[in-house]
Design a protein around this motif. Structure first.
Motif, PDB file in Angstrom:
ATOM      1  N   SER A 196       0.834  -1.208   0.000  1.00 26.22           N
ATOM      2  CA  SER A 196       0.000   0.000   0.000  1.00 26.22           C
ATOM      3  C   SER A 196       0.864   1.251   0.000  1.00 26.22           C
ATOM      4  O   SER A 196       0.649   2.166   0.793  1.00 26.22           O
ATOM      5  N   VAL A 197       1.850   1.291  -0.885  1.00 34.38           N
ATOM      6  CA  VAL A 197       2.627   2.509  -1.074  1.00 34.38           C
ATOM      7  C   VAL A 197       1.652   3.633  -1.423  1.00 34.38           C
ATOM      8  O   VAL A 197       0.672   3.418  -2.147  1.00 34.38           O
ATOM      9  N   THR A 198       1.895   4.813  -0.878  1.00 34.15           N
ATOM     10  CA  THR A 198       0.972   5.940  -1.011  1.00 34.15           C
ATOM     11  C   THR A 198       0.417   6.046  -2.432  1.00 34.15           C
ATOM     12  O   THR A 198       1.168   6.092  -3.412  1.00 34.15           O
ATOM     13  N   GLY A 241       6.339  11.842  -0.320  1.00 31.31           N
ATOM     14  CA  GLY A 241       7.412  11.300  -1.142  1.00 31.31           C
ATOM     15  C   GLY A 241       6.968  10.866  -2.516  1.00 31.31           C
ATOM     16  O   GLY A 241       7.767  10.845  -3.451  1.00 31.31           O
ATOM     17  N   GLN A 242       5.687  10.496  -2.651  1.00 35.19           N
ATOM     18  CA  GLN A 242       5.178  10.148  -3.974  1.00 35.19           C
ATOM     19  C   GLN A 242       4.616  11.402  -4.642  1.00 35.19           C
ATOM     20  O   GLN A 242       3.999  12.239  -3.972  1.00 35.19           O
ATOM     21  N   THR A 273       1.163  13.493  -3.718  1.00 30.86           N
ATOM     22  CA  THR A 273       0.542  12.844  -2.566  1.00 30.86           C
ATOM     23  C   THR A 273       1.158  13.377  -1.276  1.00 30.86           C
ATOM     24  O   THR A 273       2.052  14.200  -1.293  1.00 30.86           O
ATOM     25  N   GLY A 274       0.653  12.853  -0.152  1.00 35.16           N
ATOM     26  CA  GLY A 274       1.247  13.171   1.131  1.00 35.16           C
ATOM     27  C   GLY A 274       0.857  14.524   1.674  1.00 35.16           C
ATOM     28  O   GLY A 274       1.690  15.241   2.240  1.00 35.16           O
ATOM     29  N   VAL A 275      -0.427  14.869   1.556  1.00 35.57           N
ATOM     30  CA  VAL A 275      -0.923  16.128   2.120  1.00 35.57           C
ATOM     31  C   VAL A 275      -2.025  15.870   3.141  1.00 35.57           C
ATOM     32  O   VAL A 275      -2.816  16.747   3.458  1.00 35.57           O
ATOM     33  N   SER A 276      -2.087  14.634   3.672  1.00 37.57           N
ATOM     34  CA  SER A 276      -3.098  14.256   4.668  1.00 37.57           C
ATOM     35  C   SER A 276      -4.514  14.371   4.122  1.00 37.57           C
ATOM     36  O   SER A 276      -5.458  14.685   4.845  1.00 37.57           O
ATOM     37  N   ALA A 277      -4.679  14.052   2.834  1.00 39.87           N
ATOM     38  CA  ALA A 277      -6.012  14.136   2.235  1.00 39.87           C
ATOM     39  C   ALA A 277      -6.988  13.174   2.895  1.00 39.87           C
ATOM     40  O   ALA A 277      -8.183  13.477   3.026  1.00 39.87           O
ATOM     41  N   GLY A 278      -6.501  12.003   3.326  1.00 44.20           N
ATOM     42  CA  GLY A 278      -7.389  11.023   3.929  1.00 44.20           C
ATOM     43  C   GLY A 278      -7.972  11.487   5.240  1.00 44.20           C
ATOM     44  O   GLY A 278      -9.188  11.404   5.467  1.00 44.20           O
ATOM     45  N   ILE A 279      -7.135  11.977   6.137  1.00 46.93           N
ATOM     46  CA  ILE A 279      -7.662  12.389   7.439  1.00 46.93           C
ATOM     47  C   ILE A 279      -8.457  13.682   7.341  1.00 46.93           C
ATOM     48  O   ILE A 279      -9.410  13.902   8.103  1.00 46.93           O
ATOM     49  N   ILE A 323      10.168   3.905  15.325  1.00 47.39           N
ATOM     50  CA  ILE A 323      10.241   4.880  14.237  1.00 47.39           C
ATOM     51  C   ILE A 323      11.650   4.993  13.673  1.00 47.39           C
ATOM     52  O   ILE A 323      11.847   5.372  12.511  1.00 47.39           O
ATOM     53  N   ARG A 324      12.659   4.602  14.447  1.00 45.93           N
ATOM     54  CA  ARG A 324      14.047   4.762  13.995  1.00 45.93           C
ATOM     55  C   ARG A 324      14.405   3.809  12.864  1.00 45.93           C
ATOM     56  O   ARG A 324      15.366   4.071  12.127  1.00 45.93           O
ATOM     57  N   ASN A 325      13.670   2.708  12.696  1.00 45.53           N
ATOM     58  CA  ASN A 325      13.972   1.836  11.556  1.00 45.53           C
ATOM     59  C   ASN A 325      12.930   1.942  10.442  1.00 45.53           C
ATOM     60  O   ASN A 325      13.070   1.289   9.410  1.00 45.53           O
ATOM     61  N   CYS A 326      11.915   2.764  10.653  1.00 47.06           N
ATOM     62  CA  CYS A 326      10.908   2.947   9.610  1.00 47.06           C
ATOM     63  C   CYS A 326      11.477   3.799   8.469  1.00 47.06           C
ATOM     64  O   CYS A 326      12.410   4.570   8.658  1.00 47.06           O
ATOM     65  N   HIS A 327      10.934   3.625   7.285  1.00 54.00           N
ATOM     66  CA  HIS A 327      11.401   4.322   6.076  1.00 54.00           C
ATOM     67  C   HIS A 327      12.796   3.863   5.680  1.00 54.00           C
ATOM     68  O   HIS A 327      13.446   4.524   4.858  1.00 54.00           O
TER      69      HIS A 327
END
Length: 419
Positions: A32-34, A161-162, A165-171, A385-389
């Motif tokens: 489920s990449v953005t 990053g995509q 996308t990535g502007v919090s449109a869902g919430i 969170i330190r190993n995420c991304h």
């Protein structure tokens, strides 16, 4: 009905470890990449239906990109609790090459290695989503009926990053339904960002600024005919670093530290010529209570004051608007609040050494509840969170299972139970 003192032990005894782990691994296995949230939402829809949740709905916040939400209505009078998380993950560029020939090669394989689940999205944040759903299943297995409601909402477009996308449109779409009265307001919200089972009642704010400095090119032999954008950029950066030191010295927040800015990029120059244009990028960290508008104005003034030549033009852009046009606001709730202490205690009981009350060193979507809706919210979930991304993204199995138990216990304590 009074909740037994040995609630954690009762829940541990009832836990279906293999079933809870299968739910988590299945979540990671649904890429489920953005932009492709629908693939994971279809999986969630099936699992949420299997839990007997009511009011199960999906709705597109953008074409082909759905949110999903549902609830378990309580059987008596009790508080309403919401678990929420984002369905999208960051990209997997380079993952297969990095892990070629190993068990980790498939970023969506959910391989279990050294008692940890590996894969993109495992920590950020499918462990949290899975743990919250598995917690409700655990309460059912333990025969515990809730007095209050437990709601779940899973939204897209949190990660950046995509392209486009990535502007919090869902919430934004989901909270607008709460504001319109189409979705019932919770009394308390747990956003399942990875915290290693700590509880985060505070988080930083941020904005990104792109600064374009334009002078005038000229042949290198006659530089006096040009306006050197690179030299002006140097003056601007020197002033910005001094400004960063000044804002860091103003105050320190107990949970999230000090403000600062970080210059993250410089591009520009000329070929055998006076550089005509340079671009700077920076990110500004804000503490709860700091204004994005004031902080941005201070940065603009700092740069303009540093570039004294009136013929050099300076332009500012803010490409990362979230719950604010310029970026994302900081947020906090009372760290001593009953709900915070309760969740902290349940996570500490579920796994020794966890349940600490700390601050989020990242920005996510808690402010949509705290600042926009006035609903108290925290971050809490398995994962680091330190190993995420990164290529190292993974979640310890025992931490994940402790998260299931901790969430279940918190549901019971917060919502209350009935005979």
């Amino acid at each position: 009905m009074a909740i037994a003192a040995d609630l954690t032990g009762r829940l541990r005894a009832a836990l279906d470890r293999e079933g809870a782990l299968a739910l988590f691994r299945g979540a990671v296995q649904h890429e489920s990449v953005t932009g492709n949230e629908a693939n994971f939402v279809a999986y969630l829809q099936d699992k949420m239906h299997g839990l007997g949740l009511t009011g199960l709905q999906t709705a597109e916040f953008l074409p082909g990109r759905p949110n999903i939400w549902a609830e378990r209505k309580g059987a008596g009078q009790g508080k309403r609790l919401l678990f929420i998380g984002h369905t999208d993950t960051v990209h997997v560029d380079g993952w297969r090459e990095h892990w070629a020939g190993t068990e980790r090669e498939d970023p969506f394989g959910a391989a279990v290695i050294d008692n940890a689940v590996w894969g993109r999205g495992s920590g950020d944040l499918k462990a949290g989503i899975s743990a919250s759903l598995a917690a409700l299943s655990l309460l059912d297995r333990a025969g515990i009926r809730l007095a209050g409601d437990v709601a779940f909402a899973f939204v897209g477009d949190e990660e950046s990053g995509q392209p486009g996308t990535g502007v919090s449109a869902g919430i934004k779409h989901f909270v607008s339904r709460i504001e319109a009265g189409e979705v019932e307001r919770p009394d308390f919200t747990v956003y399942v960002e990875p915290t290693r089972l700590s509880v985060y009642p505070a988080q930083i704010g941020f904005f990104i600024a792109d600064i374009t400095i334009t002078g005038k090119s000229a042949y290198f032999g006659v530089p006096e005919l040009g306006k050197d954008a690179l030299r002006a950029s140097h003056a601007a950066m020197t002033a910005l670093w001094k400004h960063s030191d000044a804002i860091a010295a103003r105050a320190e927040h107990k949970l999230v530290g000090r403000s600062f800015l970080l210059i993250t990029g410089l591009t520009g120059g000329g070929y055998i010529a006076v550089p005509e244009r340079c671009s700077l990028s920076l990110i500004r960290k804000l503490l709860p209570g700091e204004s994005l508008d004031v902080a941005a104005a201070d940065i603009e003034k700092t740069v303009r004051d540093a570039i004294t030549d009136p013929e050099i033009q300076v332009e500012f852009a803010y490409p990362a608007g979230r719950d604010h046009a310029l970026g994302g606001t900081a947020a906090e709730i009372d760290e001593t609040a009953r709900e915070v202490r309760m969740l902290s205690a349940e996570m500490a009981a579920a796994l020794a050494g966890r349940g600490m009350v700390e601050g989020a060193p990242f920005w996510s979507e808690q402010p949509f509840f705290v600042n926009r809706l006035g609903i108290p919210a925290v971050y809490c979930a398995p994962g680091d969170i330190r190993n995420c991304h990164t290529y190292e993204e993974h979640v310890d199995v025992e931490e994940y299972l402790a998260g299931v138990v901790g969430f279940a216990a918190f549901m019971a304590r917060y919502c209350g139970v009935i005979e």
